[in-house]
Write an enzyme that holds these catalytic residues in place. Structure first.
Site, PDB file in Angstrom:
ATOM      1  N   GLY A  68       2.497  46.505  27.314  1.00  8.80           N
ATOM      2  CA  GLY A  68       3.567  47.567  27.539  1.00  8.80           C
ATOM      3  C   GLY A  68       4.812  46.794  26.181  1.00  8.80           C
ATOM      4  N   CYS A  69       6.001  47.055  26.502  1.00  8.29           N
ATOM      5  CA  CYS A  69       6.924  46.750  25.444  1.00  8.29           C
ATOM      6  C   CYS A  69       6.733  45.137  25.367  1.00  8.29           C
ATOM      7  CB  CYS A  69       8.552  46.853  26.237  1.00  8.29           C
ATOM      8  SG  CYS A  69       9.864  46.323  24.968  1.00  8.29           S
ATOM      9  N   PHE A  70       6.794  44.704  24.189  1.00 12.43           N
ATOM     10  CA  PHE A  70       6.513  43.362  23.678  1.00 12.43           C
ATOM     11  C   PHE A  70       7.706  42.336  23.894  1.00 12.43           C
ATOM     12  CE2 PHE A  70       6.965  44.968  18.913  1.00 12.43           C
ATOM     13  CZ  PHE A  70       8.211  45.250  19.273  1.00 12.43           C
TER      14      PHE A  70
END
Length: 246
Positions: A68-70
């Site tokens: 997902g979002c880093f």
């Protein structure tokens, strides 16, 4: 403008505001909103890998994870003892398309990823995998995590060696056989992928923006889950990218 700053659904934003009204407490260098876990995804207690890579007496090693979002992936690993560096970036596509603007379109083959440099004498690759599958993200969600959707948010492990690939395959099989999740694991196991660091403003984003609604709702609970489920591996002060350059 970064789309994540306004990407929460109306219902989620309402839940967040109700949660924030409960007050706040300090965690490490940032702000953790009290009772936030009530609205966050629950972490999953899972067994450690039955087999692990050798530890001790080795040079620092690299591992690359996409979940997902880093921002959240980086933030979790920055609080793990034995991690020397965790850098947000892109893996799975070409160097020419490794930019946030292009990757966000979802057609580059890249996933938002984090390159973790770690000391195998302090933390094993197996321990990093266990944290990945337990705390970092939900490995049963296909091409999405939380409010973020698209192949750039896929669950993936980019092995940096044949040994890492073999071990990741064995661990996924172990977890599937143990039925620790209500649905099958969809994590892609990929190798021979390059890693390209993300833009500077993405680095250390969780630590620098603890009051950001996206961070407060989606990511700070993951750090709390790390502390709660893996107390022996948790460190209060994160290892930051920008500090290592100063």
């Amino acid at each position: 403008m970064n789309t994540r700053l306004t990407s929460l659904p109306v219902a989620s934003r309402r839940t967040l505001l109700q949660t924030l009204a409960g007050g706040s407490v300090l965690l490490g260098g940032g702000l953790l909103w009290q009772r936030l876990a009530l609205s966050a995804e629950e972490a999953v207690r899972i067994p450690a890998p039955a087999l692990d890579l050798p530890a001790g007496g080795q040079a620092p090693q690299r591992a690359i994870f996409a979940g997902g979002c880093f921002w959240g992936v980086q933030g979790v690993y920055q609080h793990v003892k034995g991690v020397l560096r965790a850098v947000s970036g892109y893996s799975g596509g070409a160097a020419t398309t490794a930019s946030y603007e292009q990757v966000s379109r979802g057609n580059t083959g890249h996933a938002e990823s984090v390159e973790v440099t770690f000391d195998p004498a302090q933390v094993s690759y197996g321990a990093l995998l266990q944290i990945f599958f337990s705390v970092v993200h939900d490995p049963t969600q296909l091409n999405r995590q939380g409010p973020d959707t698209g192949t750039q948010y896929r669950s993936a492990i980019f092995a940096t060696s044949p040994a890492q690939l073999k071990m990741a395959q064995a661990y996924v099989a172990q977890l599937d056989a143990a039925h620790v999740y209500p649905k099958p694991i969809v994590t892609r196991l990929e190798d021979r992928a390059g890693f390209y660091p993300a833009e500077t403003y993405h680095q250390d984003f969780m630590t620098e923006n603890p009051g950001n609604p996206y961070i407060a709702f989606n990511d700070l609970p993951k750090v709390e889950n790390l502390r709660r489920l893996f107390p022996d591996r948790y460190r209060r002060e994160p290892v930051l990218v920008k500090q290592s350059h100063s």
